[in-house]
Design a protein around this motif. Structure first.
Motif, PDB file in Angstrom:
ATOM      1  N   SER A  92      31.893  36.404  42.180  1.00 19.17           N
ATOM      2  CA  SER A  92      31.586  37.574  41.362  1.00 19.17           C
ATOM      3  C   SER A  92      32.379  37.445  40.073  1.00 19.17           C
ATOM      4  O   SER A  92      33.294  36.630  39.981  1.00 19.17           O
ATOM      5  N   PRO A  93      32.067  38.242  39.067  1.00 17.22           N
ATOM      6  CA  PRO A  93      32.826  38.157  37.815  1.00 17.22           C
ATOM      7  C   PRO A  93      34.325  38.369  37.988  1.00 17.22           C
ATOM      8  O   PRO A  93      35.121  37.849  37.210  1.00 17.22           O
ATOM      9  N   SER A  94      34.714  39.114  39.009  1.00 18.07           N
ATOM     10  CA  SER A  94      36.137  39.373  39.251  1.00 18.07           C
ATOM     11  C   SER A  94      36.694  38.556  40.413  1.00 18.07           C
ATOM     12  O   SER A  94      37.883  38.629  40.704  1.00 18.07           O
ATOM     13  N   ASN A  95      35.856  37.775  41.078  1.00 22.36           N
ATOM     14  CA  ASN A  95      36.292  36.926  42.181  1.00 22.36           C
ATOM     15  C   ASN A  95      35.670  35.553  41.978  1.00 22.36           C
ATOM     16  O   ASN A  95      34.618  35.243  42.528  1.00 22.36           O
ATOM     17  N   SER A 100      38.736  30.443  39.026  1.00 24.10           N
ATOM     18  CA  SER A 100      39.551  31.479  38.402  1.00 24.10           C
ATOM     19  C   SER A 100      40.735  30.930  37.636  1.00 24.10           C
ATOM     20  O   SER A 100      41.508  31.692  37.075  1.00 24.10           O
ATOM     21  N   ASN A 111      38.035  26.516  34.850  1.00 31.71           N
ATOM     22  CA  ASN A 111      37.016  27.514  34.558  1.00 31.71           C
ATOM     23  C   ASN A 111      36.065  26.978  33.486  1.00 31.71           C
ATOM     24  O   ASN A 111      36.475  26.760  32.345  1.00 31.71           O
ATOM     25  N   PRO A 531      33.089  35.210  33.522  1.00 25.03           N
ATOM     26  CA  PRO A 531      34.305  35.919  33.938  1.00 25.03           C
ATOM     27  C   PRO A 531      34.351  37.346  33.416  1.00 25.03           C
ATOM     28  O   PRO A 531      33.973  37.623  32.275  1.00 25.03           O
ATOM     29  N   LEU A 532      34.814  38.252  34.257  1.00 28.00           N
ATOM     30  CA  LEU A 532      34.823  39.674  33.933  1.00 28.00           C
ATOM     31  C   LEU A 532      35.580  39.953  32.639  1.00 28.00           C
ATOM     32  O   LEU A 532      35.142  40.761  31.819  1.00 28.00           O
ATOM     33  N   LYS A 533      36.707  39.280  32.436  1.00 24.78           N
ATOM     34  CA  LYS A 533      37.507  39.568  31.246  1.00 24.78           C
ATOM     35  C   LYS A 533      36.753  39.235  29.964  1.00 24.78           C
ATOM     36  O   LYS A 533      36.979  39.860  28.928  1.00 24.78           O
ATOM     37  N   GLN A 536      34.273  42.184  29.511  1.00 25.84           N
ATOM     38  CA  GLN A 536      35.010  43.387  29.117  1.00 25.84           C
ATOM     39  C   GLN A 536      35.473  43.313  27.665  1.00 25.84           C
ATOM     40  O   GLN A 536      35.507  44.319  26.960  1.00 25.84           O
ATOM     41  N   GLN A 543      25.959  39.846  31.137  1.00 28.93           N
ATOM     42  CA  GLN A 543      26.310  39.120  32.356  1.00 28.93           C
ATOM     43  C   GLN A 543      25.053  38.467  32.931  1.00 28.93           C
ATOM     44  O   GLN A 543      23.924  38.905  32.698  1.00 28.93           O
ATOM     45  N   TYR A 547      24.931  39.650  39.097  1.00 29.67           N
ATOM     46  CA  TYR A 547      26.384  39.807  39.146  1.00 29.67           C
ATOM     47  C   TYR A 547      26.832  41.140  38.557  1.00 29.67           C
ATOM     48  O   TYR A 547      27.981  41.445  38.485  1.00 29.67           O
TER      49      TYR A 547
END
Length: 547
Positions: A92-95, A100, A111, A531-533, A536, A543, A547
């Motif tokens: 996932s975007p945060s996992n 990572s 990454n 990636p979530l960051k 954000q 995205q 996801y």
């Protein structure tokens, strides 16, 4: 202070230029200072050299022992390290699991989003500065421009195969620049960019270099990248965004250079740097880099190995018998209770199995008492699938050696290009003589019978896909192949299978085939999550679906 720093940089650059080491292993000069690099031709050359070093290589995908094959049905990584997050469709975007890792890296890919854009930024700086560098000859300026165009194109290719359409950034951003308006380009636009950059690189690069510059990108490398990108672009998962005929023509252009030929020995191909089949590779230094230790990482526990990237029964079953028939064919001669006789010789060069001769004795994965089974030393380093990796492994190198493994990591080779051509040409016009010739060249090298005549287009498609699976095993193709073909929902939802072998008091072996790890694949897993960051930080960065 500035004078001292400049002198230090210049000395480093001159050492880089004069030392007789692999061009891909130069220390990065670009991270030491900013504008000073662009005031001296030697520093510019050192900067370009550093971009090769940062390209990464597949023997330790994340800076550890992981190979990307273990994210596919070819292999299973013994120690997890976050690979199982991919295997089980839990990304996932945060996992991001193994993906990572942050910006700092050893030599692994880490990454794909962060590392690629970091070096695209460096490439963009190069293109903005290169015209003003003094004392740089026109020939070297053109060569370095071609090299950097190739390397930037390779970076964008890696982004496209992992994320689909991505932002095409061709200018360097200064500190404080506004990234919040950057949006994703289409897949088609990204593919067009890679192809254009590869063409421009090919026009600037030589067909070959002298010994002092081996390891640099050549015209063949740029054309091979273009061919691979167009093969992906023509595939169902990519639109398609190119025609199969375009992909076939691009692959044929590499062959037509008449620069490359198949290495006669498949196993030694992966142990012999810069041989005639290799278009671009990375060779490890002969120094004290003990971190790259393929033999220990992947070897059997009875020899002191760690069983890292374990071949699966799924992969083993893809190798035909020497009759040229799949093991599922009743007339192939395959016996599941004597499974390792009369198999495609590429099997023996890729996989260590029970009874395989290795380092002075036969591998023993049977129970009870097998030296490379859970009854052997360090049972926690026993293969869970019953197999160990042989491809890339140098049997003459001690597991405890103080220097790093010397096997080259191959980015492009003629064997792949021939398969790229065969696949594209078959899809474009059907199984003509040139398709047969391309595939049969590889089969003859492997001492396998040629393909049967009279195959339909669909039958040839299946044979080419199987040929890619065995010829290119562990070379970072399978993960992407099954996705671009649109068959990942079948292959990646199958459990990892292995073999359990028992030996009775009389020495008779019984083979039992088992499921080792459940795998899951969802439609969203065609591409990786951004990636979530990153999302954000930029609300306009869409995205990937699911996801």
């Amino acid at each position: 202070m500035k004078t001292i720093l400049y002198s230090t940089l210049l000395l480093a650059a001159l050492c880089v230029a004069g030392c007789n080491h692999d061009i891909l292993d130069k220390q990065p000069i670009d991270r030491l200072s900013g504008d000073v690099v662009w005031t001296d031709a030697n520093l510019v050359s050192a900067f370009v050299n550093s971009k090769y070093r940062d390209l990464g290589f597949g023997f330790n995908w994340n800076g550890d022992e992981v190979m990307w094959a273990s994210a596919s049905d070819e292999s299973m990584f013994k120690h997890d390290y976050g690979v199982w997050t991919i295997n089980k469709s839990e990304l996932s975007p945060s996992n991001l699991g193994i993906l990572s890792s942050g910006a700092a890296e050893y030599n692994g890919n880490m990454n794909p989003w962060a590392k690629n854009y970091r070096y695209i930024k460096d490439a963009n700086t190069f293109f903005e500065k290169i015209a003003s560098v003094p004392n740089l000859s026109t020939d070297l300026r053109n060569q370095h421009t071609g090299e950097m165009k190739f390397l930037r194109a390779y970076r964008y290719f890696d982004l496209v195969r992992n994320y689909g359409g991505v932002p095409l950034i061709t200018q360097s951003f200064a500190l404080g620049s506004d990234f919040t308006q950057v949006t994703r380009n289409t897949v088609q636009e990204c593919i067009n960019f890679v192809v254009k950059e590869a063409d421009e690189a090919a026009a600037l690069l030589p067909v070959q270099y002298g010994d002092a510059d081996l390891g640099r990108a050549t015209k063949g490398a740029a054309l091979a990248l273009k061919a691979r990108m167009l093969l992906y672009a023509a595939s169902p998962a990519y639109g398609p965004s190119a025609t199969w005929a375009q992909a076939a023509t691009a692959a044929k252009a590499v062959v037509s250079l008449n620069r490359y030929s198949l290495y006669p020995d498949y196993q030694q191909l992966f142990l012999t740097p810069r041989n005639q089949e290799i278009i671009l590779d990375r060779t490890q230094t002969t120094g004290t880099d003990s971190y790259i230790n393929l033999e220990r990482w992947n070897g059997p526990n009875g020899y002191g190995g760690w069983a890292g990237n374990m071949p699966t029964q799924n992969l083993v079953d893809s190798y035909e018998t020497t009759s040229g028939k799949a093991i599922t064919d009743a007339s192939s001669g395959y016996d599941p209770q004597n499974p390792y006789v009369n198999r495609d010789p590429r099997f023996y060069a890729t996989v260590l199995y029970n009874g395989a001769p290795y380092r002075g004795r036969a591998v023993e994965t049977f129970m009870p008492g097998g030296k490379d089974s859970p009854d052997g030393p360090e049972p926690f380093n026993t293969s869970l699938t019953g197999y160990y990796l042989r491809k890339f492994i140098n049997e003459n190198r001690a597991f405890s050696a103080s220097v790093g493994s010397q096997s080259p990591w191959i980015y492009f080779r003629l064997g792949e290009v021939l398969l790229n051509y065969a696949e594209a040409q078959n899809e474009a016009v059907g199984p003509d003589a040139s398709v047969y010739d391309a595939v049969n060249q590889l089969r003859v090298r492997a001492k396998m019978p040629p393909l049967p005549t009279g195959l339909s287009q669909s039958q040839m498609r299946d044979r080419i896909r199987r040929e890619r699976q065995v010829e290119l095993a562990y070379e970072e193709h399978r993960y992407y192949d099954v996705r671009r073909w649109g068959i990942a929902a079948q292959t990646e939802n199958q459990p990892v299978r292995g073999v359990s072998i028992t030996r009775d008091a009389g020495g008779k072996l019984t083979y039992t085939y088992t499921s080792v790890q459940e795998r899951r694949y969802a439609d969203r897993n065609l591409f990786l999550p951004i990636p979530l960051k990153e999302v954000q930080a930029n609300p306009k960065l869409a995205q990937n679906p699911g996801y």
